[in-house]
Design an enzyme around this catalytic site. Structure first.
Site, PDB file in Angstrom:
ATOM      1  CG  PHE A  32      -0.174   0.101   2.546  1.00 19.32           C
ATOM      2  CD1 PHE A  32       0.192   1.326   3.095  1.00 19.32           C
ATOM      3  CD2 PHE A  32       0.164  -1.048   3.233  1.00 19.32           C
ATOM      4  CE1 PHE A  32       0.879   1.389   4.300  1.00 19.32           C
ATOM      5  CE2 PHE A  32       0.862  -1.000   4.437  1.00 19.32           C
ATOM      6  CZ  PHE A  32       1.220   0.230   4.975  1.00 19.32           C
ATOM      7  CG  HIS A  58       6.517  -6.466   8.993  1.00 17.94           C
ATOM      8  ND1 HIS A  58       6.052  -7.562   9.684  1.00 17.94           N
ATOM      9  CD2 HIS A  58       5.930  -6.531   7.761  1.00 17.94           C
ATOM     10  CE1 HIS A  58       5.237  -8.256   8.908  1.00 17.94           C
ATOM     11  NE2 HIS A  58       5.142  -7.655   7.739  1.00 17.94           N
TER      12      HIS A  58
END
Length: 377
Positions: free
Chosen positions: A144, A290
């Site tokens: 994204f 992450h």
């Protein structure tokens, strides 16, 4: 010990590496991911594993861990070599953003880049035709490009709360897959670092890591140009890569490099994201989580989320008043907030376990995922 994660191409088994879990008993951890951890810990040459609270099952091993071994297991990195997140600060004030206009302008990310990037590739010692047509494109899955607002910052002077921020999550596109697919059949059993096959893999791997970093930069440049803004890189943190370590070879799959000091930790596109700093915990293997990590796999999401038109429209808006640009119905369902764990809970576990500190919290304002392909007559 069985080895379901490798479909029969199992490495030799040893007495087992040491697993350190940086999550509490309250964390949402799929039992299959912990089984994969145990299997990998039994591979010959594996010494240490750091598992983070975003841990979830993967194709060749769990996502959300770092593995230290005396040999190279390319499947632990996977096909998206160099995938990571880059955080940028824009010189565009929040008060000047017109959301609907920005939404229209960001559609440009759904098209191939019109720029000639051959010179950019040569600057990072890559051939000018190295997957050049894919540069500046996100890819699919959980990738994204997101415009964010700064909700809170813990004494970080470089962050300006009046400005907008850009978080890009993408990788090496077809480049990494080509590197993985070119390996000999027995590579998944573990390559001796001094072998010709391992040296060739490391060289190609390093090229893919550089390519992926440049790709995130170009995506950000395309987005900032669409928003009529300039940008400043704050941090580029890959989380799928191999690094030589003083005690062997460090494999990261969904575990961000923490050596640069700051690490973006992504939410679910409808929840907060965070900026973390490492607490230098030795057993964390210089790594951090992450992102939130998946709670449910993609296929099961189609039975968990209602797909009426009103539900689809609701998934394109966030609790923060933001918008999600994703015109692929299946992808929107597979990436729905329900598919992910709580990023806040992941951060809290990292802090409790002494792996990291929270530096800032960001809220999503505009998230680009995918537009419909144009059909030319």
């Amino acid at each position: 010990m069985g080895n379901s994660v490798l479909d029969g191409r199992a490495p030799a088994v040893s007495s087992g590496g040491i697993i350190t879990k940086f999550y509490t008993s309250a964390a949402w951890i799929d039992g299959r991911a912990e089984q994969q951890l145990e299997e990998i810990a039994g591979w010959a040459g594996v010494r240490k594993i750091a598992a983070f609270p975003d841990l979830h099952p993967g194709k060749h091993g769990p996502v959300g861990c770092a593995v230290l071994a005396d040999r190279i297991f390319p499947q632990l990195i996977g096909n998206d070599i160099g995938c990571g997140m880059s955080l940028f600060q824009l010189d565009l004030p929040l008060r000047k953003l017109k959301l609907e206009k920005a939404l229209r302008r960001m559609r440009v990310l759904g098209e191939p880049s019109s720029r000639d990037h051959r010179g950019r590739l040569e600057e990072i010692d890559l051939p000018p035709d190295q997957f050049a047509a894919s540069l500046g494109t996100l890819g699919g899955g959980n990738h994204f490009c997101e415009v964010q607002t700064l909700a809170d910052a813990d004494g970080c002077a470089v962050l300006d709360k009046s400005r907008l921020f850009l978080l890009v999550h993408s990788g090496s596109r077809g480049f990494g897959s080509a590197v993985l697919n070119a390996l000999p059949q027995d590579a998944f059993s573990g390559m001796a670092p001094d072998s010709a096959e391992a040296r060739a893999y490391v060289q190609d791997h390093d090229r893919a890591v550089r390519w992926a970093s440049l790709n995130r930069r170009i995506i950000a440049e395309r987005a900032s140009e669409a928003l009529r803004a300039d940008l400043t890189l704050l941090v580029d943190a890959p989380h799928n890569l191999l690094e030589q370590h003083v005690d062997g070879w460090l494999h990261r799959k969904g575990a961000a490099v923490a050596g640069s000091g700051l690490v973006p930790l992504a939410g679910s596109r409808a929840s907060a994201s965070y900026l973390m700093s490492s607490a230098d915990h030795g057993d964390a293997l210089n790594s951090l989580a992450h992102g939130a990590g998946r709670r449910y796999d993609r296929s099961s999401m189609h039975g968990r989320v209602r797909a009426k038109q009103s539900d689809i429209e609701a998934m394109q808006r966030t609790p923060y008043g933001g918008r999600i640009l994703c015109e692929d119905r299946d992808l929107l369902i597979e990436e729905a907030p329900l598919a992910y764990k709580s990023a806040t809970a992941v951060v809290e576990d990292l802090v409790r376990k002494g792996a990291g500190h929270c530096v800032a919290e960001f809220h999503p304002l505009l998230t680009f995922k995918k537009t419909r392909e144009r059909r030319w007559s």
